[in-house]
Design an enzyme around this catalytic site. Structure first.
Site, short mmCIF file in Angstrom:
data_model
loop_
_atom_site.label_atom_id
_atom_site.label_comp_id
_atom_site.label_asym_id
_atom_site.label_seq_id
_atom_site.Cartn_x
_atom_site.Cartn_y
_atom_site.Cartn_z
N LYS A 175 -3.21 -10.05 -6.45
CA LYS A 175 -4.52 -10.45 -5.98
C LYS A 175 -5.61 -9.46 -6.43
CE LYS A 175 -5.32 -8.29 -1.54
NZ LYS A 175 -6.71 -8.06 -1.29
N LYS A 183 0.82 -1.21 0.00
CA LYS A 183 0.00 0.00 0.00
C LYS A 183 0.86 1.26 0.00
CE LYS A 183 -4.38 -1.80 1.35
NZ LYS A 183 -5.64 -1.66 2.02
N LYS A 217 -10.17 -4.45 -4.24
CA LYS A 217 -11.19 -3.40 -4.41
C LYS A 217 -10.59 -2.09 -4.86
CE LYS A 217 -13.07 -4.37 -0.02
NZ LYS A 217 -12.27 -3.83 1.04
P1 ATP Z 1 -8.43 -3.14 -0.48
O1 ATP Z 1 -8.06 -3.26 -1.93
O2 ATP Z 1 -9.26 -1.95 -0.16
O3 ATP Z 1 -7.27 -3.35 0.45
P2 ATP Z 1 -9.36 -5.81 -0.50
O4 ATP Z 1 -10.09 -6.09 -1.76
O5 ATP Z 1 -7.98 -6.33 -0.36
O6 ATP Z 1 -9.43 -4.29 -0.21
P3 ATP Z 1 -10.15 -6.28 2.26
O7 ATP Z 1 -11.19 -5.42 2.87
O8 ATP Z 1 -8.75 -5.94 2.59
O9 ATP Z 1 -10.28 -6.35 0.67
O10 ATP Z 1 -10.41 -7.79 2.60
C1 ATP Z 1 -11.60 -8.33 3.09
C2 ATP Z 1 -11.47 -9.84 3.15
O11 ATP Z 1 -11.42 -10.37 1.82
C3 ATP Z 1 -10.20 -10.35 3.84
O12 ATP Z 1 -10.48 -11.52 4.56
C4 ATP Z 1 -9.27 -10.62 2.70
O13 ATP Z 1 -8.29 -11.57 3.02
C5 ATP Z 1 -10.25 -11.14 1.65
N1 ATP Z 1 -9.74 -10.90 0.31
C6 ATP Z 1 -9.39 -9.73 -0.23
N2 ATP Z 1 -8.98 -9.87 -1.49
C7 ATP Z 1 -9.07 -11.20 -1.76
C8 ATP Z 1 -8.77 -11.99 -2.90
N3 ATP Z 1 -8.31 -11.44 -3.99
N4 ATP Z 1 -8.98 -13.32 -2.82
C9 ATP Z 1 -9.45 -13.88 -1.70
N5 ATP Z 1 -9.75 -13.20 -0.59
C10 ATP Z 1 -9.55 -11.87 -0.61
#
Ligand code: ATP
Ligand code: LTN
Length: 323
Positions: free
Chosen positions: A193, A111, A196
């Site tokens: 990965k 980040k 969002k």
């Molecule tokens: P950001 O991009 O805002 O950091 P994010 O998409 O990584 O958001 P989080 O809010 O950080 O999402 O994660 C919420 C949950 O979803 C956590 O348990 C995280 O491990 C899971 N998660 C996030 N991205 C993935 C992915 N690509 N595959 C599987 N699980 C995920």
């Protein structure tokens, strides 16, 4: 009953990775655990938020939990900022967490690169607040995607250290990271990965994407060299698409491979788009029926329940610290 705790940041509309890596497993856990599911809004503030959009995103994350089957009569659903004990406990943990430990966190390093103009203290301290979320409720299980494994490990380190210094106070939590779906990759870059906050919406399938939008993203998804529809570690793009197909379609990967033996990517992707769209339509029908007012009531009720548990715990913590 043993307790499980997890949370998601309201940084945007959730995507299928959030569902497959986290929420899908939460729904099943409700049978065996006393579950607490949090909308971690204070974590989300570590990256810039537009206040108006943010308020709606908070409600939308809670609506998403409900639409997928998190049952407020069995599980607690609440908002982190409604229970100030989280930030209080995070402060105490700050005093026993080493800077070097936080410097090792890969999410911070990622980040910090992506948000170069806003590398704030909160972003650095983020895992300490997450440790507070978990330990405040004596959670034994933390169901998360793979990217959060390191944070749960740090949580264990903090719990152990506090217990050693001040006497047994916290329960040791275990991460629950499933073998399949714990790391859904970006459609535009299968080496990273799905996220969002990715730079391009072509990276993810949002849970609120309209079917034609989702179809376009799938048809344009990056593929590997070689035309075979076969799962393999050295072919991350097709393996990712097969994983999504399998988990959303409730099919074994080897059966999907058989079904598309000899077929090309276009045919496979058309089939995948169908499965994804059936899933999205079913979800969206439920999501759109839930009213803001209804969610606000559920969150208020959840805050009262979580708050009662948190207050009890923080009194013990203060006593242990000599406060
Ligand atoms: P950001 O991009 O805002 O950091 P994010 O998409 O990584 O958001 P989080 O809010 O950080 O999402 O994660 C919420 C949950 O979803 C956590 O348990 C995280 O491990 C899971 N998660 C996030 N991205 C993935 C992915 N690509 N595959 C599987 N699980 C995920
Ligand atoms: N850091 C997590 C969100 C999160 C969380 C938690 C997950 C905050 N507090 C407590 C499990 C338990 C993430 O997904 N980025």
């Amino acid at each position: 009953m043993k307790r499980a705790f997890s949370g998601i940041q309201p940084t945007n509309i959730l995507h299928i990775g959030n569902y497959l890596g986290a929420i899908k497993n939460w729904v099943e856990l409700q049978n065996d655990y006393a579950c607490i599911f949090c909308v971690v809004d204070q974590h989300a503030l570590t990256v810039k938020q537009d206040p108006k959009e943010f308020s709606q995103n908070i409600l939308n994350v809670a609506k998403t939990y409900l639409a997928f089957g998190i049952d407020p009569n069995r599980s607690i659903i609440f908002r982190q900022s409604d229970v100030p004990e989280h930030t209080e406990l995070a402060w105490y943990f700050n005093t026993i967490t080493k800077i070097a430990e936080l410097e090792r966190m890969t999410q911070f390093k990622d980040k910090a690169v992506r948000h170069k103009d806003n590398i704030n203290l909160g972003l650095f301290d983020y895992p300490v607040l997450m440790a507070a979320d978990i330990l405040l409720y004596d959670a034994e299980l933390v169901p998360v995607g793979e990217d959060q494994f390191q944070h749960v490990e740090l949580t264990r380190t903090i719990a152990e250290r506090f217990n050693k210094l001040f006497g047994k106070t916290f329960v040791m939590p275990e991460p629950l990271v499933k073998k399949h779906g714990a790391r859904i990759m970006g459609l535009d870059d299968p080496k990273k990965k799905m996220s969002k906050s990715a730079a391009s919406p072509a990276n993810y399938i949002s849970l609120l994407d309209k079917p034609d939008v989702a179809t376009k993203k799938i048809m344009r998804a990056v593929t590997d060299s070689g035309a075979e529809i076969k799962f393999s570690a050295d072919r991350p793009a097709i393996s990712n698409l097969l994983t999504i197909y399998s988990l959303l379609g409730n099919l074994e990967i080897k059966d999907i491979e058989k079904q598309y033996a000899g077929a090309g990517y276009a045919e496979f992707k058309t089939g995948l788009a169908k499965v994804v769209n059936n899933f999205l339509i079913e979800f969206q029908n439920k999501f759109l029926k839930i009213k803001d007012e209804e969610v606000k009531e559920i969150l208020a009720d959840g805050a009262a329940k979580a708050g009662a548990l948190a207050r009890k715990k923080i009194i013990d913590v203060r006593k242990k610290l000599g406060l």
